[in-house]
Motif scaffolding. Structure first.
Motif, PDB file in Angstrom:
ATOM      1  N   GLY A 139       1.055  -1.096  -0.023  1.00  0.00           N
ATOM      2  CA  GLY A 139      -0.042   0.029   0.175  1.00  0.00           C
ATOM      3  C   GLY A 139       0.896   1.212   0.210  1.00  0.00           C
ATOM      4  O   GLY A 139       1.839   1.414  -0.139  1.00  0.00           O
ATOM      5  N   ARG A 140       0.135   2.553   0.063  1.00  0.00           N
ATOM      6  CA  ARG A 140       1.386   3.490   0.480  1.00  0.00           C
ATOM      7  C   ARG A 140       0.645   4.748   1.350  1.00  0.00           C
ATOM      8  O   ARG A 140      -1.117   4.508   1.700  1.00  0.00           O
ATOM      9  N   VAL A 142      -0.605   7.592   3.444  1.00  0.00           N
ATOM     10  CA  VAL A 142      -1.189   8.540   3.383  1.00  0.00           C
ATOM     11  C   VAL A 142      -1.284   9.948   3.444  1.00  0.00           C
ATOM     12  O   VAL A 142      -0.488   9.859   4.724  1.00  0.00           O
ATOM     13  N   GLU A 161       1.406  12.436  -4.720  1.00  0.00           N
ATOM     14  CA  GLU A 161       1.634  10.697  -5.951  1.00  0.00           C
ATOM     15  C   GLU A 161       2.434  10.549  -6.369  1.00  0.00           C
ATOM     16  O   GLU A 161       3.386   9.503  -6.063  1.00  0.00           O
ATOM     17  N   SER A 166      -0.076   8.797  -1.275  1.00  0.00           N
ATOM     18  CA  SER A 166      -1.655   8.644  -0.856  1.00  0.00           C
ATOM     19  C   SER A 166      -2.222   9.429  -0.774  1.00  0.00           C
ATOM     20  O   SER A 166      -2.213   9.195   0.388  1.00  0.00           O
ATOM     21  N   LYS A 197      -3.245   3.033   1.397  1.00  0.00           N
ATOM     22  CA  LYS A 197      -4.141   2.989   1.223  1.00  0.00           C
ATOM     23  C   LYS A 197      -3.621   2.033   0.817  1.00  0.00           C
ATOM     24  O   LYS A 197      -3.159   1.903   0.255  1.00  0.00           O
ATOM     25  N   ASP A 199      -4.939   0.193  -2.863  1.00  0.00           N
ATOM     26  CA  ASP A 199      -5.572   0.323  -4.508  1.00  0.00           C
ATOM     27  C   ASP A 199      -5.874  -1.224  -4.469  1.00  0.00           C
ATOM     28  O   ASP A 199      -6.026  -2.203  -4.205  1.00  0.00           O
TER      29      ASP A 199
END
Length: 199
Positions: A139-140, A142, A161, A166, A197, A199
């Motif tokens: 994930g990334r 936030v 980004e 994110s 987050k 995706d």
């Protein structure tokens, strides 16, 4: 598009590492002579360029990574910030709300940077977390953004980004800004939230 980070303490260096990881050139400056922090910049990577404050503020997007109390000194570096986007990474913890005129700290910062477009962002993560790669278990990490200028918010969201984060837009400074601000002896509800987050 050109970028600068004003302030090269723990937060400024963590931001510089994010730019270095993505291979994006960024100027870094303090009120000190660039030679005094050139070795620290070089240790991060060749895309981190030490400059004098007067040169760094010519960038299109300027990250304000100084103590809240110092934001007005930085704002004086230009007579107008027209056409520039300022990313307010400061936290006004310990600053009495009455000193801010009862408004969000980011609004006070926006007023100092005459003509500029302000986005509150990247301030809710401690330096030790911001310093790490934002790619986390698939994930990334936030980052929260708040602004009264939708175009500026979109611009910084796109940059976030590109840096591997994110972005989550929280709306205007009066609504979303309050969630990620520190003032007086209180922290906004989203400060220190280390969210990822998927995706």
């Amino acid at each position: 598009m050109s970028y600068a980070i004003i302030g090269f303490g723990k937060i400024g260096q963590a931001l510089a590492k994010a730019f270095a990881r993505s291979g994006i050139e960024v100027s870094v400056a303090t009120t000190r002579d660039p030679e005094s922090f050139a070795s620290a910049a070089a240790a991060i990577g060749p895309t981190i360029i030490p400059k004098k404050l007067a040169e760094a503020v010519k960038a299109d997007i300027v990250f304000l990574a100084v103590r809240f109390e110092s934001h007005q000194d930085v704002a004086k570096a230009l007579s107008t910030w027209q056409g520039k986007t300022i990313v307010d990474v400061t936290n006004a913890y310990g600053v009495p709300p009455e000193e801010l005129g009862g408004q969000p700290s980011s609004r006070a910062v926006a007023q100092a940077f005459t003509g500029g477009r302000l986005v509150k962002g990247f301030n809710h993560l401690p330096a030790a977390v911001l310093d790490r790669d934002p790619a986390v278990n698939g994930g990334r990490r936030v980052v929260f953004l708040a602004s009264d200028d939708d175009r500026a918010a979109a611009e910084i969201a796109a940059l976030a980004e590109n840096l591997g984060f994110s972005p989550i837009k929280l709306g205007g400074l009066l609504e979303g800004g309050l969630l990620v601000q520190a003032r007086g002896n209180s922290w906004g509800q989203l400060i220190f939230k280390d969210l990822v987050k998927f995706d």
